[in-house]
Design a protein around this motif. Structure first.
Motif, PDB file in Angstrom:
ATOM      1  N   PHE A  82       0.865  -1.186   0.000  1.00 34.81           N
ATOM      2  CA  PHE A  82       0.000   0.000   0.000  1.00 34.81           C
ATOM      3  C   PHE A  82       0.902   1.236   0.000  1.00 34.81           C
ATOM      4  CE2 PHE A  82      -2.583  -3.368   1.798  1.00 34.81           C
ATOM      5  CZ  PHE A  82      -3.836  -3.157   1.243  1.00 34.81           C
ATOM      6  N   TRP A  83       0.616   2.179  -0.896  1.00 37.80           N
ATOM      7  CA  TRP A  83       1.516   3.312  -1.064  1.00 37.80           C
ATOM      8  C   TRP A  83       0.772   4.517  -1.609  1.00 37.80           C
ATOM      9  CZ3 TRP A  83       3.272   5.311  -5.987  1.00 37.80           C
ATOM     10  CH2 TRP A  83       2.669   4.693  -7.092  1.00 37.80           C
ATOM     11  N   ALA A  84       1.494   5.618  -1.800  1.00 39.89           N
ATOM     12  CA  ALA A  84       0.921   6.833  -2.397  1.00 39.89           C
ATOM     13  C   ALA A  84       2.063   7.725  -2.869  1.00 39.89           C
ATOM     14  CB  ALA A  84       0.068   7.592  -1.382  1.00 39.89           C
ATOM     15  N   THR A  85       1.761   8.566  -3.849  1.00 45.21           N
ATOM     16  CA  THR A  85       2.807   9.458  -4.371  1.00 45.21           C
ATOM     17  C   THR A  85       3.117  10.596  -3.399  1.00 45.21           C
ATOM     18  OG1 THR A  85       1.219  10.845  -5.541  1.00 45.21           O
ATOM     19  CG2 THR A  85       2.146   9.003  -6.766  1.00 45.21           C
ATOM     20  N   ASP A 118      -4.465   9.570  -6.768  1.00 45.75           N
ATOM     21  CA  ASP A 118      -5.082   9.914  -8.036  1.00 45.75           C
ATOM     22  C   ASP A 118      -4.459   9.055  -9.142  1.00 45.75           C
ATOM     23  OD1 ASP A 118      -6.404  11.777 -10.006  1.00 45.75           O
ATOM     24  OD2 ASP A 118      -4.298  12.093 -10.516  1.00 45.75           O
ATOM     25  N   PRO A 119      -5.273   8.440 -10.009  1.00 47.08           N
ATOM     26  CA  PRO A 119      -4.729   7.528 -11.024  1.00 47.08           C
ATOM     27  C   PRO A 119      -3.702   8.188 -11.942  1.00 47.08           C
ATOM     28  CG  PRO A 119      -7.109   7.295 -10.889  1.00 47.08           C
ATOM     29  CD  PRO A 119      -6.743   8.445 -10.008  1.00 47.08           C
ATOM     30  N   ASP A 120      -3.917   9.458 -12.293  1.00 46.97           N
ATOM     31  CA  ASP A 120      -2.950  10.129 -13.180  1.00 46.97           C
ATOM     32  C   ASP A 120      -1.593  10.277 -12.504  1.00 46.97           C
ATOM     33  OD1 ASP A 120      -4.708  10.380 -15.259  1.00 46.97           O
ATOM     34  OD2 ASP A 120      -5.417  12.374 -14.648  1.00 46.97           O
ATOM     35  N   LEU A 125       4.036   8.536 -12.029  1.00 45.72           N
ATOM     36  CA  LEU A 125       5.135   8.117 -11.160  1.00 45.72           C
ATOM     37  C   LEU A 125       5.640   6.717 -11.511  1.00 45.72           C
ATOM     38  CD1 LEU A 125       6.156   9.214  -7.966  1.00 45.72           C
ATOM     39  CD2 LEU A 125       5.890   6.747  -8.020  1.00 45.72           C
ATOM     40  N   MET A 126       4.716   5.837 -11.887  1.00 46.88           N
ATOM     41  CA  MET A 126       5.134   4.478 -12.248  1.00 46.88           C
ATOM     42  C   MET A 126       6.056   4.498 -13.469  1.00 46.88           C
ATOM     43  SD  MET A 126       1.662   2.280 -11.495  1.00 46.88           S
ATOM     44  CE  MET A 126       2.318   0.694 -12.000  1.00 46.88           C
ATOM     45  N   PHE A 131       8.414   1.102 -12.781  1.00 45.48           N
ATOM     46  CA  PHE A 131       7.751  -0.036 -12.115  1.00 45.48           C
ATOM     47  C   PHE A 131       7.795  -1.278 -12.999  1.00 45.48           C
ATOM     48  CE2 PHE A 131       4.813   1.154  -8.438  1.00 45.48           C
ATOM     49  CZ  PHE A 131       5.560   2.256  -8.064  1.00 45.48           C
ATOM     50  N   ASN A 132       8.097  -2.419 -12.387  1.00 48.57           N
ATOM     51  CA  ASN A 132       7.992  -3.702 -13.104  1.00 48.57           C
ATOM     52  C   ASN A 132       6.897  -4.569 -12.485  1.00 48.57           C
ATOM     53  OD1 ASN A 132       9.190  -4.301 -10.706  1.00 48.57           O
ATOM     54  ND2 ASN A 132      10.897  -5.473 -11.554  1.00 48.57           N
ATOM     55  N   TYR A 133       6.026  -3.935 -11.747  1.00 54.81           N
ATOM     56  CA  TYR A 133       4.880  -4.629 -11.158  1.00 54.81           C
ATOM     57  C   TYR A 133       3.652  -3.715 -11.252  1.00 54.81           C
ATOM     58  CZ  TYR A 133       6.194  -1.824  -7.026  1.00 54.81           C
ATOM     59  OH  TYR A 133       6.522  -0.804  -6.166  1.00 54.81           O
TER      60      TYR A 133
END
Lengths: 191, 147
Positions: A82-85, A118-120, A125-126, A131-133
């Motif tokens: 669980f995370w967030a920007t 927020d999805p955007d 950030l990914m 990100f590889n997941y």
């Protein structure tokens, strides 16, 4: 008075004296309750009872908007993060999660992010972090899911290891690094 | 005999030590975290003339981000104000976000109302912070009545 009776009387006297002393000390010495009553009350942030229990069901969109559940990765060990920007310690542990996905994919490990964001912002950030997941995304729903996974305060980052039989094996509130994740994998993943 | 007496007296004599030891536990343990509303206590919004002050009390070991603080008017909708004016925070170098300003201990944010304008009755306040032990709380949004 017999020898036994004298001993019993002496023991009773010592017990009474010690009890009275204990009462006096408890009555007059500073103790926890007044401190707790006048200060904020720390609470158990993680309810460890979920360990050893089946992982709660969840359903959230990924960054492409496709609805996902944990059953989308059957037969896998799942490291749910669980995370967030907006969460600096969450950002800090991402390279370790990427490295863990790379190292342990052959051992049937799948890292799955769940972002309270927020999805955007998550998509951007990914890309930046490579990100590889995958990561699922949500807002209040993520907080409710975290609570079901034992995180009672909603603080981030929070990481949960789930075995292929769907049982929660490990909970970690706060940042993880590569050595800690290596140790976790060595402890749980079949060698 | 002495052994029996010691067995009886020892737990009673040690109990104050046990109580004291619980005070010595490291405060940084994640299992001793405060709920967000106790870590960041929003004390209220008070109007004096053309100024509204919003006050927070921040528990030791916790901090609020300056950049994450937002205030809007909830009612009456569109009531104008200037601000919030925020004091300078402590500048810290965040490993991920670069230089940021944070508040510890307390915070007072001030709004200024234009003369002859309708004053806000309810504010919508958004703030976000973290604990020193390395966890962050989601952004908190609260409705606050102006007193």
């Amino acid at each position: 008075m017999s020898g036994f009776s004298r001993q019993a009387a002496l023991v009773a006297a010592i017990a009474f004296t010690a009890g009275a002393a204990g009462f006096w000390v408890a009555r007059w010495m500073p103790s926890d309750p007044p401190v707790v009553a006048s200060a904020p009350s720390p609470k158990t942030a993680v309810d460890g009872d979920i360990e050893g229990q089946p992982a709660p069901a969840l359903s959230l969109p990924d960054t492409d908007g496709k609805l996902r559940t944990l059953k989308d990765w059957p037969g896998q060990w799942l490291l749910v993060n669980f995370w967030a920007t907006w969460c600096s310690p969450c950002m800090h542990e991402i390279p370790a999660l990427i490295a863990t996905q790379t190292k342990y994919a052959k051992d049937r490990l799948q890292v799955v992010g769940i972002a309270m964001d927020d999805p955007d912002a998550v998509r951007t950030l990914m890309r930046e972090k490579g990100f590889n997941y995958p990561s699922l995304v949500g807002d209040e729903a993520v907080q409710q899911i975290m609570e079901r996974f034992g995180n009672t305060l909603g603080a981030l980052p929070y990481t949960v290891l789930i075995s292929p039989d769907g049982i929660v094996r490990y909970l970690e509130l706060g940042g993880v690094d590569e050595p800690k994740l290596d140790a976790l994998m060595a402890r749980f993943l079949p060698q | 005999m002495r052994f029996v007496a010691t067995l009886i007296a020892l737990p009673l004599l040690l109990s104050p030590l046990a109580q004291a030891s619980s005070l010595l536990k490291p405060a940084g343990k994640p299992d001793a975290l405060l709920p967000a509303d106790e870590a960041f206590v929003l004390q209220g919004a008070t109007r004096k003339g053309q100024a509204i002050t919003i006050d927070w009390s921040i528990a030791p070991g916790y901090y609020l981000y300056r950049h994450a603080l937002k205030v809007t008017v909830d009612a009456p909708a569109g009531a104008p104000f200037a601000g919030p004016a925020l004091p300078a925070g402590a500048k810290v170098q965040d490993a991920e976000f670069g230089e940021v300003e944070i508040y510890r201990g307390s915070l007072a944010a001030q709004l200024t109302l234009p003369a002859d304008a309708q004053a806000p009755r309810t504010l919508r306040v958004r703030y976000q912070g973290c604990a020193d032990i390395g966890v962050c709380y989601p952004p908190q949004t609260r409705l606050v009545a102006v007193k």
